[in-house]
Write a protein that holds these residues in place. Sequence first.
Motif, PDB file in Angstrom:
ATOM      1  N   PHE A 170      -6.848   7.995   0.952  1.00 19.69           N
ATOM      2  CA  PHE A 170      -6.303   7.604   1.830  1.00 19.69           C
ATOM      3  C   PHE A 170      -5.226   9.127   1.043  1.00 19.69           C
ATOM      4  CE2 PHE A 170      -7.307   3.387   1.682  1.00 19.69           C
ATOM      5  CZ  PHE A 170      -6.130   2.168   3.271  1.00 19.69           C
ATOM      6  N   ASN A 171      -4.997  10.256   2.186  1.00 18.98           N
ATOM      7  CA  ASN A 171      -4.862  11.372   1.858  1.00 18.98           C
ATOM      8  C   ASN A 171      -3.457  11.792   2.105  1.00 18.98           C
ATOM      9  OD1 ASN A 171      -5.254  11.384   4.537  1.00 18.98           O
ATOM     10  ND2 ASN A 171      -5.809  13.665   4.843  1.00 18.98           N
ATOM     11  N   ARG A 172      -2.598  10.587   2.859  1.00 17.72           N
ATOM     12  CA  ARG A 172      -1.026  10.769   2.888  1.00 17.72           C
ATOM     13  C   ARG A 172      -0.373   9.527   2.869  1.00 17.72           C
ATOM     14  NH1 ARG A 172       2.535  10.990   8.101  1.00 17.72           N
ATOM     15  NH2 ARG A 172       4.069  11.916   7.585  1.00 17.72           N
ATOM     16  N   VAL A 173       0.654   9.818   1.888  1.00 14.27           N
ATOM     17  CA  VAL A 173       1.825   8.765   1.266  1.00 14.27           C
ATOM     18  C   VAL A 173       2.736   9.041   1.486  1.00 14.27           C
ATOM     19  CG1 VAL A 173       2.475   7.318  -0.648  1.00 14.27           C
ATOM     20  CG2 VAL A 173       0.138   8.154  -0.368  1.00 14.27           C
ATOM     21  N   VAL A 174       3.606   7.884   2.346  1.00 14.81           N
ATOM     22  CA  VAL A 174       4.802   7.966   2.315  1.00 14.81           C
ATOM     23  C   VAL A 174       5.820   7.357   1.700  1.00 14.81           C
ATOM     24  CG1 VAL A 174       7.091   8.432   3.975  1.00 14.81           C
ATOM     25  CG2 VAL A 174       4.543   9.971   4.790  1.00 14.81           C
ATOM     26  N   LYS A 175       6.239   7.077   0.679  1.00 21.39           N
ATOM     27  CA  LYS A 175       6.691   6.223   0.159  1.00 21.39           C
ATOM     28  C   LYS A 175       7.604   5.029   0.246  1.00 21.39           C
ATOM     29  CE  LYS A 175       5.471   7.839  -4.403  1.00 21.39           C
ATOM     30  NZ  LYS A 175       4.470   7.386  -4.767  1.00 21.39           N
ATOM     31  N   GLY A 176       7.503   4.057   0.528  1.00 21.86           N
ATOM     32  CA  GLY A 176       8.120   3.213   1.053  1.00 21.86           C
ATOM     33  C   GLY A 176       8.107   3.016   2.780  1.00 21.86           C
ATOM     34  N   PHE A 177       7.118   3.441   2.898  1.00 22.51           N
ATOM     35  CA  PHE A 177       6.679   3.653   4.596  1.00 22.51           C
ATOM     36  C   PHE A 177       5.459   3.618   4.641  1.00 22.51           C
ATOM     37  CE2 PHE A 177       6.649   6.284   8.763  1.00 22.51           C
ATOM     38  CZ  PHE A 177       7.044   5.513   9.087  1.00 22.51           C
ATOM     39  N   ILE A 178       4.535   4.094   4.479  1.00 21.85           N
ATOM     40  CA  ILE A 178       3.024   4.021   5.282  1.00 21.85           C
ATOM     41  C   ILE A 178       1.957   4.423   4.005  1.00 21.85           C
ATOM     42  CG2 ILE A 178       3.871   4.014   8.003  1.00 21.85           C
ATOM     43  CD1 ILE A 178       2.383   7.724   7.178  1.00 21.85           C
ATOM     44  N   ILE A 179       1.149   3.762   3.881  1.00 22.70           N
ATOM     45  CA  ILE A 179      -0.188   5.229   3.442  1.00 22.70           C
ATOM     46  C   ILE A 179      -1.336   5.283   4.903  1.00 22.70           C
ATOM     47  CG2 ILE A 179       0.097   4.061   0.940  1.00 22.70           C
ATOM     48  CD1 ILE A 179      -2.162   1.795   1.979  1.00 22.70           C
ATOM     49  N   ILE A 234      -0.908   1.828  -3.674  1.00 21.92           N
ATOM     50  CA  ILE A 234      -2.243   3.329  -3.613  1.00 21.92           C
ATOM     51  C   ILE A 234      -0.327   3.772  -2.462  1.00 21.92           C
ATOM     52  CG2 ILE A 234      -2.395   4.499  -1.679  1.00 21.92           C
ATOM     53  CD1 ILE A 234      -4.559   1.820  -1.445  1.00 21.92           C
ATOM     54  N   ASN A 235       0.633   3.514  -2.462  1.00 24.41           N
ATOM     55  CA  ASN A 235       1.829   2.982  -1.895  1.00 24.41           C
ATOM     56  C   ASN A 235       2.531   4.884  -3.252  1.00 24.41           C
ATOM     57  OD1 ASN A 235       5.234   3.542  -0.880  1.00 24.41           O
ATOM     58  ND2 ASN A 235       4.053   3.655   0.555  1.00 24.41           N
ATOM     59  N   ALA A 236       1.886   3.472  -4.139  1.00 22.25           N
ATOM     60  CA  ALA A 236       3.594   3.490  -5.641  1.00 22.25           C
ATOM     61  C   ALA A 236       2.181   4.902  -6.116  1.00 22.25           C
ATOM     62  CB  ALA A 236       3.164   2.761  -6.612  1.00 22.25           C
ATOM     63  N   THR A 237       1.332   5.513  -6.130  1.00 23.02           N
ATOM     64  CA  THR A 237       0.402   6.334  -6.128  1.00 23.02           C
ATOM     65  C   THR A 237       1.342   7.995  -6.639  1.00 23.02           C
ATOM     66  OG1 THR A 237      -0.782   7.207  -4.673  1.00 23.02           O
ATOM     67  CG2 THR A 237      -1.809   6.317  -5.908  1.00 23.02           C
ATOM     68  N   GLN A 238       1.309   8.460  -7.413  1.00 23.65           N
ATOM     69  CA  GLN A 238       2.327   9.974  -7.884  1.00 23.65           C
ATOM     70  C   GLN A 238       1.692  10.983  -7.013  1.00 23.65           C
ATOM     71  OE1 GLN A 238       1.475  11.592 -11.199  1.00 23.65           O
ATOM     72  NE2 GLN A 238       3.019  13.855 -10.930  1.00 23.65           N
ATOM     73  N   THR A 239       3.019  11.719  -6.075  1.00 19.31           N
ATOM     74  CA  THR A 239       2.745  12.600  -4.566  1.00 19.31           C
ATOM     75  C   THR A 239       3.249  13.456  -5.248  1.00 19.31           C
ATOM     76  OG1 THR A 239       4.268  11.723  -4.171  1.00 19.31           O
ATOM     77  CG2 THR A 239       2.053  10.582  -3.205  1.00 19.31           C
ATOM     78  N   ASP A 240       2.586  14.757  -4.667  1.00 16.35           N
ATOM     79  CA  ASP A 240       3.407  16.103  -4.294  1.00 16.35           C
ATOM     80  C   ASP A 240       3.583  15.840  -3.121  1.00 16.35           C
ATOM     81  OD1 ASP A 240       3.669  18.856  -4.158  1.00 16.35           O
ATOM     82  OD2 ASP A 240       2.683  19.970  -5.051  1.00 16.35           O
ATOM     83  N   GLY A 241       5.348  15.943  -2.562  1.00 15.02           N
ATOM     84  CA  GLY A 241       5.626  15.693  -1.383  1.00 15.02           C
ATOM     85  C   GLY A 241       4.203  14.422  -0.456  1.00 15.02           C
TER      86      GLY A 241
END
Length: 221
Positions: free
Chosen positions: A104-113, A195-202
């Motif tokens: 899962f290479n894209r995460v938008v917080k509170g929205f999608i994985i 997965i959505n809660a993982t740390q992201t850079d953007g």
Amino acid sequence: MVSVLFAACGVMTLALAASAQSPAPSPQIPPDTTRKANARPNDTTSPLPEPFDGASAEKMATQCVTLETEAGSNEIEMMPEVAPESVRNFLNLAATGALDTTTFNRVVKGFIIQGGNLSTSEKWGVELSKRAARKLPDEPGLVKHVRGIVSMARTDEPNSASTHFFILVGEGSHLNSKFAAFGRVRTGIEVADAINATQTDGEKPVKAVRINRAVVAQCVK
């Protein structure tokens, strides 16, 4: 001089208006950073048959896909009555092992994985590259994009969906009648939340969660 000033002000006003009307982020396929400058032309030969090619909507409706991820497993039921080709594509990807070891290479917080980027697979090569190049017809349906819905990602170009998909963990009403919602999380929505809660850079996960294996089996009632 005065006319030039008025023209510049007009351009600035239009730019601000356009910016104010920009829609919320939509799931799209990120640029393919794996393509080489000396890449060979696309192979125009017919793709090999896959397990669900020619399967009826009735048969596909009985199948569920379990994504066994590093964060846990979730089970997805299919909705071929609204997006048959998107369902066929997803079942084929899972049944042939194409989704195994992808992330899962894209995460938008509170929205999608978002997953399904075959270039993240440990098995990435010529065959997966060919598979990723196939395009699907647009199948925007009446299914609302709400929490738990699984839908196909695409670019702004028509009929550009391929292998990328996303799971909603929040509401996405701006996607309704635009994207092909083809499945629903039956069990394990909490895994998508994790997965959505993982740390992201953007929108890029610092450590992307891997799909160890995708399994197709008859849904258990």
